[in-house]
Motif scaffolding. Sequence first.
Motif, short mmCIF file in Angstrom:
data_model
loop_
_atom_site.label_atom_id
_atom_site.label_comp_id
_atom_site.label_asym_id
_atom_site.label_seq_id
_atom_site.Cartn_x
_atom_site.Cartn_y
_atom_site.Cartn_z
N UNK A 53 27.65 46.28 43.26
CA UNK A 53 27.73 44.82 43.20
C UNK A 53 26.42 44.12 42.94
N UNK A 54 25.40 44.86 42.46
CA UNK A 54 24.08 44.27 42.22
C UNK A 54 23.67 44.32 40.75
N UNK A 55 22.88 43.33 40.36
CA UNK A 55 22.37 43.19 38.99
C UNK A 55 20.86 42.98 39.07
N UNK A 56 20.13 43.63 38.16
CA UNK A 56 18.70 43.35 38.02
C UNK A 56 18.55 42.53 36.75
N UNK A 57 17.90 41.38 36.87
CA UNK A 57 17.75 40.49 35.72
C UNK A 57 16.41 39.77 35.80
N UNK A 58 16.05 39.13 34.71
CA UNK A 58 14.75 38.48 34.57
C UNK A 58 14.95 36.97 34.51
N UNK A 59 14.26 36.27 35.41
CA UNK A 59 14.37 34.81 35.48
C UNK A 59 12.98 34.19 35.35
N UNK A 60 12.93 32.89 35.40
CA UNK A 60 11.65 32.19 35.27
C UNK A 60 10.62 32.74 36.24
N UNK A 61 9.35 32.65 35.82
CA UNK A 61 8.27 33.16 36.65
C UNK A 61 7.48 32.05 37.32
N UNK A 62 7.98 30.82 37.21
CA UNK A 62 7.39 29.68 37.92
C UNK A 62 8.50 29.00 38.71
N UNK A 63 8.12 28.28 39.76
CA UNK A 63 9.13 27.57 40.54
C UNK A 63 9.70 26.42 39.71
N UNK A 64 10.85 25.92 40.10
CA UNK A 64 11.46 24.80 39.39
C UNK A 64 10.53 23.60 39.37
N UNK A 65 9.83 23.36 40.46
CA UNK A 65 8.93 22.21 40.50
C UNK A 65 7.81 22.37 39.46
N UNK A 66 7.27 23.59 39.32
CA UNK A 66 6.21 23.82 38.35
C UNK A 66 6.72 23.70 36.92
N UNK A 67 7.94 24.20 36.68
CA UNK A 67 8.50 24.16 35.34
C UNK A 67 8.80 22.73 34.92
N UNK A 68 9.39 21.96 35.82
CA UNK A 68 9.81 20.60 35.46
C UNK A 68 8.64 19.63 35.40
N UNK A 69 7.68 19.80 36.31
CA UNK A 69 6.53 18.92 36.38
C UNK A 69 6.93 17.44 36.39
N UNK A 70 8.00 17.16 37.11
CA UNK A 70 8.49 15.79 37.19
C UNK A 70 8.70 15.40 38.65
N UNK A 71 8.53 14.12 38.98
CA UNK A 71 8.80 13.69 40.36
C UNK A 71 10.25 13.95 40.75
N UNK A 72 11.15 13.95 39.74
CA UNK A 72 12.56 14.14 40.05
C UNK A 72 12.90 15.56 40.46
N UNK A 73 11.91 16.45 40.39
CA UNK A 73 12.17 17.85 40.73
C UNK A 73 12.69 17.99 42.16
N UNK A 74 12.30 17.04 43.01
CA UNK A 74 12.74 17.11 44.41
C UNK A 74 14.25 16.95 44.55
N UNK A 75 14.90 16.44 43.51
CA UNK A 75 16.35 16.22 43.63
C UNK A 75 17.12 17.53 43.72
N UNK A 76 16.49 18.66 43.31
CA UNK A 76 17.15 19.95 43.41
C UNK A 76 17.15 20.39 44.86
N UNK A 77 18.32 20.48 45.42
CA UNK A 77 18.42 20.87 46.83
C UNK A 77 18.04 22.34 46.98
N UNK A 78 17.28 22.62 48.01
CA UNK A 78 16.90 24.00 48.29
C UNK A 78 18.04 24.65 49.05
N UNK A 79 18.77 25.50 48.35
CA UNK A 79 19.87 26.21 49.01
C UNK A 79 19.31 27.34 49.86
N UNK A 80 19.96 27.67 50.94
CA UNK A 80 19.49 28.80 51.74
C UNK A 80 19.66 30.11 50.98
#
Length: 200
Positions: A53-80
């Motif tokens: 049931x597991x997959x190895x995959x490649x995703x962004x290497x920066x956090x969403x906040x770093x990628x977006x570089x926008x004040x609105x980045x905080x709108x993304x809720x941090x899911x547990x």
Amino acid sequence: MAAILSKIKTEAEGTLRLLWKKIDPNDLKPGDHIYSHRRYGLYSHHGIYVGDGFVIHFIQTETKNNVLRLPKAEKFAHRPPCPKCLYDEYKDLGVVRTCLDCFCCHEEKLHSIRYFVYGAPRVGLLLKKSGTCTTLVSSRTANEVVEEAYELLRSQGFGEYNLCQNNCEHFATFCQTGKKLCTQMSFYHDLEEWVKRRIS
């Protein structure tokens, strides 16, 4: 000539059936290159199924906040972190190992799983814009594919994520063949070149 055309037609029909068929997770085997559509099929996310049931995959290497570089980045809720695989989308970056649900989840919705096709007939490449197939032949055994994926996970040795030159499809294709290839990006590049030629 009729026999050749018949063979091409049979191969193309088989490829099309496989490309459009949703895969039951119970039918997956370690080493399978799988993908899941995003944004109504405009692009797809790729990975290597490694079993249980597991997959190895490649995703962004920066956090969403770093990628977006926008004040609105905080709108993304941090899911547990995921209770199944402990994946945390804000901390786990680069090459990751997640459960199938985390692999298929995009914008709170679970998308279906499909097989990526190797050795597709050229007619199948008409569909390559969605990252579904390649004429390239997979050159590794299933065990070698899984070992390569785990080695890249351990070493975090796939470099910085780059949408055009080093993305999830490059990663999965590399695990299968030892070559970095992204049919989605080559399609858009070919389209861009065609448009430039038509305009000039």
